[in-house]
Design a protein around this motif. Sequence first.
Motif, PDB file in Angstrom:
ATOM      1  N   PRO A 178       0.825  -1.208   0.000  1.00 59.61           N
ATOM      2  CA  PRO A 178       0.000   0.000   0.000  1.00 59.61           C
ATOM      3  C   PRO A 178       0.862   1.262   0.000  1.00 59.61           C
ATOM      4  N   LEU A 179       0.295   2.336  -0.493  1.00 59.79           N
ATOM      5  CA  LEU A 179       0.993   3.612  -0.520  1.00 59.79           C
ATOM      6  C   LEU A 179       1.147   4.171   0.891  1.00 59.79           C
ATOM      7  N   THR A 180       2.288   4.836   1.155  1.00 58.58           N
ATOM      8  CA  THR A 180       2.452   5.524   2.430  1.00 58.58           C
ATOM      9  C   THR A 180       1.706   6.856   2.379  1.00 58.58           C
ATOM     10  N   GLY A 181       1.516   7.460   3.545  1.00 57.88           N
ATOM     11  CA  GLY A 181       0.817   8.730   3.609  1.00 57.88           C
ATOM     12  C   GLY A 181       1.510   9.817   2.803  1.00 57.88           C
ATOM     13  N   ILE A 182       2.856   9.881   2.866  1.00 49.48           N
ATOM     14  CA  ILE A 182       3.575  10.923   2.134  1.00 49.48           C
ATOM     15  C   ILE A 182       3.523  10.684   0.635  1.00 49.48           C
ATOM     16  N   GLU A 183       3.497   9.406   0.216  1.00 41.68           N
ATOM     17  CA  GLU A 183       3.361   9.095  -1.215  1.00 41.68           C
ATOM     18  C   GLU A 183       1.998   9.531  -1.729  1.00 41.68           C
ATOM     19  N   ILE A 184       0.956   9.320  -0.912  1.00 44.70           N
ATOM     20  CA  ILE A 184      -0.394   9.758  -1.284  1.00 44.70           C
ATOM     21  C   ILE A 184      -0.442  11.280  -1.383  1.00 44.70           C
ATOM     22  N   THR A 185       0.186  11.949  -0.417  1.00 51.27           N
ATOM     23  CA  THR A 185       0.211  13.416  -0.401  1.00 51.27           C
ATOM     24  C   THR A 185       0.853  13.967  -1.666  1.00 51.27           C
ATOM     25  N   ASN A 186       1.990  13.398  -2.046  1.00 54.44           N
ATOM     26  CA  ASN A 186       2.692  13.875  -3.240  1.00 54.44           C
ATOM     27  C   ASN A 186       1.898  13.585  -4.508  1.00 54.44           C
ATOM     28  N   LEU A 187       1.262  12.428  -4.566  1.00 57.46           N
ATOM     29  CA  LEU A 187       0.433  12.105  -5.723  1.00 57.46           C
ATOM     30  C   LEU A 187      -0.710  13.108  -5.868  1.00 57.46           C
ATOM     31  N   CYS A 188      -1.356  13.440  -4.752  1.00 59.49           N
ATOM     32  CA  CYS A 188      -2.457  14.404  -4.796  1.00 59.49           C
ATOM     33  C   CYS A 188      -1.970  15.786  -5.191  1.00 59.49           C
ATOM     34  N   ASN A 189      -0.825  16.190  -4.646  1.00 59.29           N
ATOM     35  CA  ASN A 189      -0.274  17.504  -4.978  1.00 59.29           C
ATOM     36  C   ASN A 189       0.066  17.592  -6.458  1.00 59.29           C
TER      37      ASN A 189
END
Length: 334
Positions: A178-189
């Motif tokens: 699963p994606l980490t929280g920071i990876e999700i944040t960067n993807l959204c940004n």
Amino acid sequence: MEKYDIPLTSAEMSCLWSTYVADSMSICILKYFRKIIEDKEIKQVVEHALDLSQQHVEMIRDIFTAETIPVPQGFTDADVNLNAKRLFSDSFCLHYVKKMTKAGLMINASVLPNIYRNDVLSFYSKMLTSTIELNTETIQLLLEKGLASRPPQIPKPKQVEFIHKQAFLFDFLGKSRPLTGIEITNLCNNLETSVLVAALGTAFAQTASSEQVREYMLRGRDIAKKHIDVFSSYLKNADLPAPTSHGHEIEDTTEALFSDKLMMFHFSFISDVGVGNYGMSISQSQRSDLVLDYSRLLIEILKFAEDGANIMISEGWLEQPPMAVDRKKLAEEK
């Protein structure tokens, strides 16, 4: 403006120069937004952003004048048609201010550690503080109007855990963790930036005067859409929501609004922001598939930016920033 005995460093001069040009562009765009926006609350945020940009260019002009440094041409009222028909919706204008404010926060935070002279340090410190205030104001209004696109939620950790398998880093047999929280944040940004670029590409292509610029904007739009698909696929595979498009917030007018020079510079600016975002995302991603995708998309942005710079050079639109002395050339000319 007081003249300092301490000369400006390369960092101070270059950062002030870049800030002046970028803010002069923002003034043109925000003046147009102010003219067309009907929502009073959104107009108030835009006026706040416009006032900050106008303050910045005045302060930099004073510093450069005191130092006998030529003030950049940047952009003026000649680069915007304030009487043009509405091209953007009110909500798009608010999203635009939010995205540009976020870019400003990242740029100003990276500038501050390289500044030493008191007046310039004070300028960028105040600029960062005022940008934080504008960001807070914009977020609050987006939330109140139900327009905010927040990063998705993930479960709270139930206990402290440590990583024991290299599979955390590498994708074996197509099975990714699963994606980490920071990876999700960067993807959204990065998705939000790409969504904005796609909409701007559509809007600028509709209103560009030059066929060459029009084709470049459409190319930028198509690249942004491809990047949206790549980033969205990661979120969708993780059953997470992805930001929506702004395409429906662009009106069908083709009347010239901004100069081709301004639109080309704007895409150059956003490309620079994208390069920085992707570089940071690479450094903060621990999944090999993410790193590979960011790396290949980064190369595509760099090529797109290079082609844009060549167009600007050929048209005489690209101002030369402060540079070091070419000692070899001086020696050869003696």
